[in-house]
Design an enzyme around this catalytic site. Structure first.
Site, PDB file in Angstrom:
ATOM      1  N   GLU A  45       0.835  -1.200   0.000  1.00 54.41           N
ATOM      2  CA  GLU A  45       0.000   0.000   0.000  1.00 54.41           C
ATOM      3  C   GLU A  45       0.876   1.260   0.000  1.00 54.41           C
ATOM      4  O   GLU A  45       1.844   1.353   0.768  1.00 54.41           O
ATOM      5  CB  GLU A  45      -0.883  -0.036   1.249  1.00 54.41           C
ATOM      6  CG  GLU A  45      -1.772   1.169   1.463  1.00 54.41           C
ATOM      7  CD  GLU A  45      -2.546   1.079   2.779  1.00 54.41           C
ATOM      8  OE1 GLU A  45      -3.492   1.872   2.953  1.00 54.41           O
ATOM      9  OE2 GLU A  45      -2.194   0.221   3.624  1.00 54.41           O
ATOM     10  N   LYS A 114      -9.072   2.635  -2.022  1.00 52.72           N
ATOM     11  CA  LYS A 114      -9.371   2.028  -0.727  1.00 52.72           C
ATOM     12  C   LYS A 114     -10.794   2.394  -0.332  1.00 52.72           C
ATOM     13  O   LYS A 114     -11.224   3.549  -0.490  1.00 52.72           O
ATOM     14  CB  LYS A 114      -8.381   2.539   0.313  1.00 52.72           C
ATOM     15  CG  LYS A 114      -8.411   1.807   1.647  1.00 52.72           C
ATOM     16  CD  LYS A 114      -7.208   2.207   2.491  1.00 52.72           C
ATOM     17  CE  LYS A 114      -7.100   1.381   3.766  1.00 52.72           C
ATOM     18  NZ  LYS A 114      -5.863   1.682   4.527  1.00 52.72           N
ATOM     19  N   CYS A 170      -5.608  -2.909   2.336  1.00 55.08           N
ATOM     20  CA  CYS A 170      -5.408  -3.009   3.786  1.00 55.08           C
ATOM     21  C   CYS A 170      -6.697  -3.166   4.607  1.00 55.08           C
ATOM     22  O   CYS A 170      -7.261  -4.242   4.682  1.00 55.08           O
ATOM     23  CB  CYS A 170      -4.600  -1.822   4.272  1.00 55.08           C
ATOM     24  SG  CYS A 170      -3.843  -2.119   5.890  1.00 55.08           S
ATOM     25  N   LYS A 203      -0.113  -9.390  15.821  1.00 50.60           N
ATOM     26  CA  LYS A 203      -0.846  -8.949  14.634  1.00 50.60           C
ATOM     27  C   LYS A 203      -0.622  -9.872  13.443  1.00 50.60           C
ATOM     28  O   LYS A 203      -1.509 -10.029  12.603  1.00 50.60           O
ATOM     29  CB  LYS A 203      -0.436  -7.519  14.265  1.00 50.60           C
ATOM     30  CG  LYS A 203      -1.409  -6.823  13.315  1.00 50.60           C
ATOM     31  CD  LYS A 203      -1.054  -5.349  13.176  1.00 50.60           C
ATOM     32  CE  LYS A 203      -2.072  -4.606  12.340  1.00 50.60           C
ATOM     33  NZ  LYS A 203      -1.750  -3.164  12.220  1.00 50.60           N
ATOM     34  N   GLY A 358      -2.520 -57.343  11.645  1.00 52.02           N
ATOM     35  CA  GLY A 358      -2.179 -56.328  10.661  1.00 52.02           C
ATOM     36  C   GLY A 358      -2.561 -54.940  11.138  1.00 52.02           C
ATOM     37  O   GLY A 358      -3.112 -54.755  12.223  1.00 52.02           O
ATOM     38  N   SER A 361      -6.828 -54.019  11.582  1.00 54.69           N
ATOM     39  CA  SER A 361      -7.525 -54.621  12.726  1.00 54.69           C
ATOM     40  C   SER A 361      -6.895 -54.175  14.043  1.00 54.69           C
ATOM     41  O   SER A 361      -7.591 -54.032  15.056  1.00 54.69           O
ATOM     42  CB  SER A 361      -7.523 -56.153  12.612  1.00 54.69           C
ATOM     43  OG  SER A 361      -6.211 -56.681  12.706  1.00 54.69           O
ATOM     44  N   THR A 482     -13.018 -53.401  10.021  1.00 56.84           N
ATOM     45  CA  THR A 482     -11.619 -52.966  10.057  1.00 56.84           C
ATOM     46  C   THR A 482     -11.158 -52.304   8.759  1.00 56.84           C
ATOM     47  O   THR A 482     -10.107 -51.668   8.739  1.00 56.84           O
ATOM     48  CB  THR A 482     -10.692 -54.159  10.339  1.00 56.84           C
ATOM     49  OG1 THR A 482     -10.819 -55.115   9.275  1.00 56.84           O
ATOM     50  CG2 THR A 482     -11.065 -54.831  11.656  1.00 56.84           C
TER      51      THR A 482
END
Length: 681
Positions: A45, A114, A170, A203, A358, A361, A482
């Site tokens: 700006e 603006k 802004c 900020k 595995g 499961s 599963t």
């Protein structure tokens, strides 16, 4: 790459009231953005004058210098590709406006003033400027020999499909109804915010909160650029903050407080944003209710080459370890609480679970144990049953038992081998010829592996489900499924076998994430459970076990004969394909382009990527019939395949068009094949 726009945010070092220096620094970063093949570059700006000039902004000498510098920039950047969006004060109809000027290929495309002038605490902009709302409809402004549209009603439409720019200055994004709300409703896909924004503690986080929120609600990209070093420190300080968001996520950021000029660059996924808007019906509804007349200015852009963007190999996994840990916690809580809610609706059911040793499961067992704790039921109400068949290895069977005991669950073993042989014998399956025992059948399968067909495999899966359902009836229980999200996408289950359950706790969790959740439980949750050391040891052993359905006999030495990823492809690829196909609606050629950036050539060459994506597409289409009648289960992440929730697809849709796109794909020579997911810029 096709479907992307390259956006840059530039933070030159500011020189207060030194318009010549500001112009040259702006030109330097604009030239750098051009060398990087950017389509748009956004500056701070009042960048040409400096934001902190205060009453000097009313001075005729400075205003003349700003307008002259803008004309010089227009001429100097005639050959540059990026649209430059530059901040400066401009006079119009006896007033002064805080403006963003868009310049491209030797033209002043338009000027956006603006809208909201802060005049509180340290701000006093109403002392100098007038609001853009004061402008008459259809206003134009002349700067030197350049005349252009001037107003809050401007959008800038690129020749790149889906690239349309909206501009805020802004404070415009700090009000409750920012101009970008109307810009995105009118089609803007990239909102550019030229800011000065002095810094105070905290900020930076607030800026990101606002920008992420705008980009998420607007299904757009948001480019934020604050003032750089060199602005006056009389009463405030500036931190050179810039970042680019897309669809709620911050993609790239500047180095705050750096005292030299910076340029950050990112490729914005325009196709993703367009898909988000199409698939989120309420976006279109809100856009319809928030229309304002807009003037559109067209400009031409070229497709950026290569890729300036991180493409994750594991899109279901956050890059940040802390975020990943939080996601694992959230996922586990979603699953266990959802199961506890289903249990509450029934009464106090026992949970019946087939454990194989595995990943899937084991994960379901952890969820079930947590759900029982939530319901105040003993862990012994978890009935873990291992159901060894023709291919069950000692290692996985032992892991299943160790896990059950470590959780404090009830454990039993029911072999399905004899029952499977009986069923196969009843239908005169060739594997049962001249065979009287299970041991003889297993030996015959080792000698003649071609007899181990889908019939022989699926009879075991269906018998397991039959036994689990029967045990649930016997014990007043609920069978916990599963199967995970990746398996559901690929149809990697036996219809009416492991495809079905009474509640599917893993239905929303992809395979690549299940491993991380199990590891998280081992590291973070197991310490609060009984027998924690044994549980941790077992979980890590399970994590080290190859993924296999174990439906065909192991070798005589105990070597697992079936490795899932050798059969259907690597899960890391399939989860990558699944994420981009379902979450982003990406065409196969785009998925391959992204995969080529994410994975090294040494991992998967072009033909390998095409091979496994073809497998994914074929299986995804042809196995929809399994998903159409899948069991209830909780949605966990932003990709889900429940036919009652996120995904509705005919079971007889043809994949030919998608497969043709794969067949015709060739990797772009401008996309590095060894980027490993790193940005290429």
């Amino acid at each position: 790459m096709k479907g992307y726009a390259r956006i840059a945010a530039a933070i030159p070092a500011a020189a207060v009231a030194d318009v010549t220096a500001n112009r040259e620094r702006t030109l330097t970063l604009w030239r750098e953005a051009d060398m990087g093949c950017a389509n748009v570059v956004v500056f701070p700006e009042l960048g040409l004058s400096g934001y902190s000039i205060r009453d000097l902004c009313m001075n005729t000498t400075l205003l003349d210098a700003c307008e002259d510098s803008l004309s010089q920039l227009i001429e100097a950047g005639e050959s540059f590709e990026p649209v430059a969006i530059v901040g400066l004060p401009l006079r119009f109809n006896h007033g002064l406006y805080n403006c963003a000027a868009l310049i491209h290929h030797g033209k002043l495309l338009g000027v956006v003033p603006k809208a909201y002038l802060p005049n509180y605490r340290e701000f006093e902009e109403a002392r100098w400027f007038r609001s853009g709302f004061d402008l008459p409809p259809g206003a134009t402004i002349t700067v030197g020999k350049h005349k252009a549209p001037f107003g809050l009603d401007l959008l800038f439409n690129s020749s790149l499909p889906e690239l349309m720019l909206g501009v805020e200055v802004c404070e415009d994004n700090w009000v409750q109804v920012p101009p970008s709300s109307f810009q995105v409703s009118a089609g803007a896909s990239v909102i550019c915010n030229l800011s000065a924004s002095n810094f105070t503690i905290g900020k930076a986080e607030l800026r990101r909160l606002l920008a992420r929120s705008t980009s998420d609600r607007g299904k757009c990209a948001y480019v934020y650029v604050a003032a750089g070093p060199g602005e006056s420190s009389t009463d405030v300080s500036f931190d050179a903050d810039a970042f680019i968001c897309e669809n709620g996520n911050v993609l790239v950021e500047s180095h705050r407080f750096q005292r030299t000029g910076q340029l950050i660059v990112q490729d914005i996924d325009l196709e993703l944003l367009a898909f988000e808007r199409r698939s989120t019906g309420t976006f279109g509804d809100c856009a319809r209710e928030n229309q304002r007349p807009m003037r559109t200015i067209d400009f031409k852009s070229t497709v950026p080459q290569g890729m300036v963007r991180h493409v994750s190999r594991t899109p279901f996994l956050p890059r940040d370890p802390a975020t990943l840990a939080n996601r694992c916690w959230e996922m586990f809580e979603i699953q266990s609480n959802a199961l506890a809610t289903r249990m509450a609706a029934i009464g106090k059911p026992k949970l019946v679970l087939g454990v194989s040793g595995g990943l899937d499961s084991s994960h379901a067992a952890l969820v079930a144990a947590a759900a029982l704790d939530l319901r105040g039921q003993p862990r012994t109400d978890l009935l873990c049953v291992t159901l060894p068949g023709f291919g069950t290895s000692d290692g996985t069977r032992d892991n299943a038992e160790a896990l059950s005991h470590a959780l404090g669950a009830s454990f039993s073993q029911v072999s399905i081998s004899d029952a499977s042989r009986t069923v196969l014998e009843a239908i005169k399956h060739p594997a049962t010829q001249n065979v009287d025992t299970v041991e003889q059948l297993i030996e015959q399968l080792r000698t003649h592996p071609e007899l181990g067909d889908v019939t022989l495999e699926n009879v075991q899966a269906r018998l397991r489900t039959l036994l689990l359902m029967t045990m649930a009836n016997q014990n007043g229980g609920l069978v916990v499924g599963t199967g995970d999200l990746s398996e559901k996408a690929l149809g990697w289950s036996t219809y009416a076998g492991d495809h079905i359950a009474m509640y599917d706790v893993n239905a929303g969790v992809p395979k690549t994430l299940i491993q991380f959740v199990i590891r998280w439980v081992a590291n973070e949750r197991a310490s609060t459970w009984s027998d924690s050391e044994s549980l941790r040891t077992t979980l890590f052993a399970i994590l080290d076990t190859p993924i296999s359905p174990e439906l065909l006999p192991a070798s005589a030495e105990g070597q697992i004969s079936q490795l899932t990823e050798e059969k259907i492809g690597p899960y890391e690829l399939h989860d990558f394909f699944l994420y981009h196909f379902v979450r982003h609606g990406a065409r196969p050629s785009r998925i391959l382009d992204l995969a080529r950036v994410a994975f090294n050539e040494s991992q998967y060459n072009d033909e390998t990527l095409k091979k496994w994506l073809s497998v994914f597409i074929k299986r995804f289409f042809t196995h929809q019939f399994k998903r159409s009648c899948t069991a209830d289960g909780p949605k966990v992440g932003n990709v889900a395949l429940s036919p009652r929730g996120d995904w509705r697809m005919p079971s007889d849709a043809k994949p030919d068009t998608w497969l043709e796109d794969i067949a015709n794909w060739h990797a772009s020579p401008t996309v590095a094949k060894d980027s490993g997911g790193r940005p290429l810029y």
